[in-house]
Motif scaffolding. Structure first.
Motif, PDB file in Angstrom:
ATOM      1  N   PRO A   1     -15.576 115.792   7.354  1.00 42.89           N
ATOM      2  CA  PRO A   1     -15.388 117.075   8.031  1.00 42.89           C
ATOM      3  C   PRO A   1     -16.651 117.929   8.121  1.00 42.89           C
ATOM      4  CG  PRO A   1     -14.372 117.122   5.865  1.00 42.89           C
ATOM      5  CD  PRO A   1     -14.852 115.715   6.096  1.00 42.89           C
ATOM      6  N   THR A   2     -17.713 117.558   7.391  1.00 38.46           N
ATOM      7  CA  THR A   2     -18.936 118.352   7.470  1.00 38.46           C
ATOM      8  C   THR A   2     -19.655 118.195   8.808  1.00 38.46           C
ATOM      9  OG1 THR A   2     -20.273 116.669   6.350  1.00 38.46           O
ATOM     10  CG2 THR A   2     -19.264 118.387   4.977  1.00 38.46           C
ATOM     11  N   TYR A   3     -19.222 117.281   9.639  1.00 39.76           N
ATOM     12  CA  TYR A   3     -19.740 117.193  11.003  1.00 39.76           C
ATOM     13  C   TYR A   3     -19.281 118.386  11.835  1.00 39.76           C
ATOM     14  CZ  TYR A   3     -21.611 112.450  10.714  1.00 39.76           C
ATOM     15  OH  TYR A   3     -22.370 111.344  10.396  1.00 39.76           O
ATOM     16  N   ILE A   4     -18.256 119.070  11.381  1.00 37.85           N
ATOM     17  CA  ILE A   4     -17.682 120.198  12.108  1.00 37.85           C
ATOM     18  C   ILE A   4     -18.053 121.492  11.386  1.00 37.85           C
ATOM     19  CG2 ILE A   4     -15.555 121.214  13.022  1.00 37.85           C
ATOM     20  CD1 ILE A   4     -16.246 118.393  14.149  1.00 37.85           C
ATOM     21  N   THR A   5     -18.534 122.455  12.140  1.00 39.41           N
ATOM     22  CA  THR A   5     -18.930 123.735  11.570  1.00 39.41           C
ATOM     23  C   THR A   5     -17.723 124.500  11.013  1.00 39.41           C
ATOM     24  OG1 THR A   5     -20.046 125.824  12.049  1.00 39.41           O
ATOM     25  CG2 THR A   5     -18.741 124.908  13.820  1.00 39.41           C
ATOM     26  N   ASN A   6     -17.993 125.343  10.027  1.00 41.38           N
ATOM     27  CA  ASN A   6     -16.961 126.247   9.508  1.00 41.38           C
ATOM     28  C   ASN A   6     -16.800 127.477  10.392  1.00 41.38           C
ATOM     29  OD1 ASN A   6     -15.683 125.214   7.196  1.00 41.38           O
ATOM     30  ND2 ASN A   6     -17.499 125.621   5.973  1.00 41.38           N
ATOM     31  N   TYR A   7     -17.738 127.684  11.298  1.00 44.27           N
ATOM     32  CA  TYR A   7     -17.729 128.852  12.177  1.00 44.27           C
ATOM     33  C   TYR A   7     -16.386 128.971  12.898  1.00 44.27           C
ATOM     34  CZ  TYR A   7     -19.213 131.958  15.967  1.00 44.27           C
ATOM     35  OH  TYR A   7     -19.316 132.989  16.867  1.00 44.27           O
ATOM     36  N   ASN A   8     -15.822 130.156  12.880  1.00 45.17           N
ATOM     37  CA  ASN A   8     -14.522 130.451  13.516  1.00 45.17           C
ATOM     38  C   ASN A   8     -13.390 129.568  12.987  1.00 45.17           C
ATOM     39  OD1 ASN A   8     -15.360 132.577  15.106  1.00 45.17           O
ATOM     40  ND2 ASN A   8     -15.723 131.322  16.910  1.00 45.17           N
ATOM     41  N   GLY A   9     -13.542 129.016  11.808  1.00 46.93           N
ATOM     42  CA  GLY A   9     -12.491 128.197  11.220  1.00 46.93           C
ATOM     43  C   GLY A   9     -12.316 126.846  11.895  1.00 46.93           C
ATOM     44  N   ALA A  10     -13.374 126.386  12.587  1.00 47.11           N
ATOM     45  CA  ALA A  10     -13.287 125.134  13.353  1.00 47.11           C
ATOM     46  C   ALA A  10     -12.967 123.929  12.472  1.00 47.11           C
ATOM     47  CB  ALA A  10     -14.580 124.898  14.127  1.00 47.11           C
ATOM     48  N   ARG A  11     -13.569 123.871  11.293  1.00 44.46           N
ATOM     49  CA  ARG A  11     -13.336 122.725  10.408  1.00 44.46           C
ATOM     50  C   ARG A  11     -11.875 122.670   9.958  1.00 44.46           C
ATOM     51  NH1 ARG A  11     -17.487 122.415   5.771  1.00 44.46           N
ATOM     52  NH2 ARG A  11     -18.823 122.121   7.567  1.00 44.46           N
ATOM     53  N   ALA A  12     -11.330 123.799   9.605  1.00 43.93           N
ATOM     54  CA  ALA A  12      -9.920 123.846   9.195  1.00 43.93           C
ATOM     55  C   ALA A  12      -9.004 123.493  10.364  1.00 43.93           C
ATOM     56  CB  ALA A  12      -9.574 125.229   8.650  1.00 43.93           C
ATOM     57  N   LEU A  13      -9.368 123.942  11.556  1.00 40.98           N
ATOM     58  CA  LEU A  13      -8.554 123.634  12.739  1.00 40.98           C
ATOM     59  C   LEU A  13      -8.508 122.134  13.009  1.00 40.98           C
ATOM     60  CD1 LEU A  13      -9.390 126.257  15.523  1.00 40.98           C
ATOM     61  CD2 LEU A  13      -7.159 125.747  14.522  1.00 40.98           C
ATOM     62  N   VAL A  14      -9.677 121.491  13.040  1.00 38.35           N
ATOM     63  CA  VAL A  14      -9.718 120.070  13.393  1.00 38.35           C
ATOM     64  C   VAL A  14      -8.995 119.225  12.343  1.00 38.35           C
ATOM     65  CG1 VAL A  14     -11.904 119.305  12.365  1.00 38.35           C
ATOM     66  CG2 VAL A  14     -11.176 118.366  14.553  1.00 38.35           C
ATOM     67  N   ARG A  15      -8.969 119.705  11.100  1.00 44.18           N
ATOM     68  CA  ARG A  15      -8.300 118.949  10.039  1.00 44.18           C
ATOM     69  C   ARG A  15      -6.785 119.068  10.110  1.00 44.18           C
ATOM     70  NH1 ARG A  15     -11.206 119.227   4.473  1.00 44.18           N
ATOM     71  NH2 ARG A  15     -10.268 117.178   4.307  1.00 44.18           N
ATOM     72  N   LYS A  16      -6.271 119.930  10.990  1.00 45.03           N
ATOM     73  CA  LYS A  16      -4.826 120.018  11.216  1.00 45.03           C
ATOM     74  C   LYS A  16      -4.329 118.794  11.983  1.00 45.03           C
ATOM     75  CE  LYS A  16      -4.265 125.005  11.213  1.00 45.03           C
ATOM     76  NZ  LYS A  16      -3.776 126.162  11.984  1.00 45.03           N
ATOM     77  N   LEU A  17      -5.250 118.099  12.620  1.00 50.25           N
ATOM     78  CA  LEU A  17      -4.909 116.920  13.425  1.00 50.25           C
ATOM     79  C   LEU A  17      -5.357 115.657  12.698  1.00 50.25           C
ATOM     80  CD1 LEU A  17      -6.307 118.202  16.843  1.00 50.25           C
ATOM     81  CD2 LEU A  17      -3.906 118.222  16.118  1.00 50.25           C
ATOM     82  N   GLU A  18      -4.596 114.609  12.865  1.00 51.85           N
ATOM     83  CA  GLU A  18      -5.003 113.298  12.340  1.00 51.85           C
ATOM     84  C   GLU A  18      -6.039 112.710  13.300  1.00 51.85           C
ATOM     85  OE1 GLU A  18      -4.037 111.912   9.483  1.00 51.85           O
ATOM     86  OE2 GLU A  18      -2.773 113.651   9.048  1.00 51.85           O
ATOM     87  N   ARG A  19      -7.062 112.078  12.753  1.00 52.91           N
ATOM     88  CA  ARG A  19      -8.116 111.506  13.598  1.00 52.91           C
ATOM     89  C   ARG A  19      -7.575 110.484  14.581  1.00 52.91           C
ATOM     90  NH1 ARG A  19     -12.313 108.828  10.601  1.00 52.91           N
ATOM     91  NH2 ARG A  19     -10.719 108.441   9.058  1.00 52.91           N
ATOM     92  N   ASP A  20      -6.619 109.661  14.157  1.00 49.91           N
ATOM     93  CA  ASP A  20      -6.065 108.659  15.075  1.00 49.91           C
ATOM     94  C   ASP A  20      -5.286 109.318  16.207  1.00 49.91           C
ATOM     95  OD1 ASP A  20      -4.099 109.375  13.145  1.00 49.91           O
ATOM     96  OD2 ASP A  20      -2.983 107.535  13.539  1.00 49.91           O
ATOM     97  N   GLU A  21      -4.658 110.451  15.929  1.00 48.35           N
ATOM     98  CA  GLU A  21      -3.937 111.169  16.982  1.00 48.35           C
ATOM     99  C   GLU A  21      -4.905 111.795  17.986  1.00 48.35           C
ATOM    100  OE1 GLU A  21      -1.406 113.894  14.892  1.00 48.35           O
ATOM    101  OE2 GLU A  21       0.074 112.339  14.433  1.00 48.35           O
TER     102      GLU A  21
END
Length: 84
Positions: free
Chosen positions: A51-71
């Protein structure tokens, strides 16, 4: 309270597709605002799961982790191929 005789229909696949698109758009915009190449960063995340490929800015990292990578990959591939 109004009287509504129409039956509501729930479409899980459409809701998942809409949610995935909304989240990826938010993450993309956050990465752009921070000066990253969003496509490269998202590909890095999807391949590695880091998940460190995704910035924490605007909660982006938390948002992307709501989804499964395969989905995410499933929805991206369907969109690319024009499959509904």
């Amino acid at each position: 309270m109004g009287n509504n005789d129409n039956t509501m229909q729930f479409d899980l696949a459409k809701d998942k597709k809409d949610l995935t698109k909304e989240i990826l758009t938010e993450v993309y915009n956050s990465l752009m605002k921070k000066g990253y190449n969003p496509v490269n960063q998202l590909v890095g995340y999807l391949i590695s799961g880091d998940p460190t490929y995704i910035t924490n800015y605007n909660g982006a990292r938390a948002l992307v982790r709501k989804l499964e990578r395969d989905e995410i990959l499933e929805e991206v591939l369907k969109s690319y191929l024009g499959i509904k």
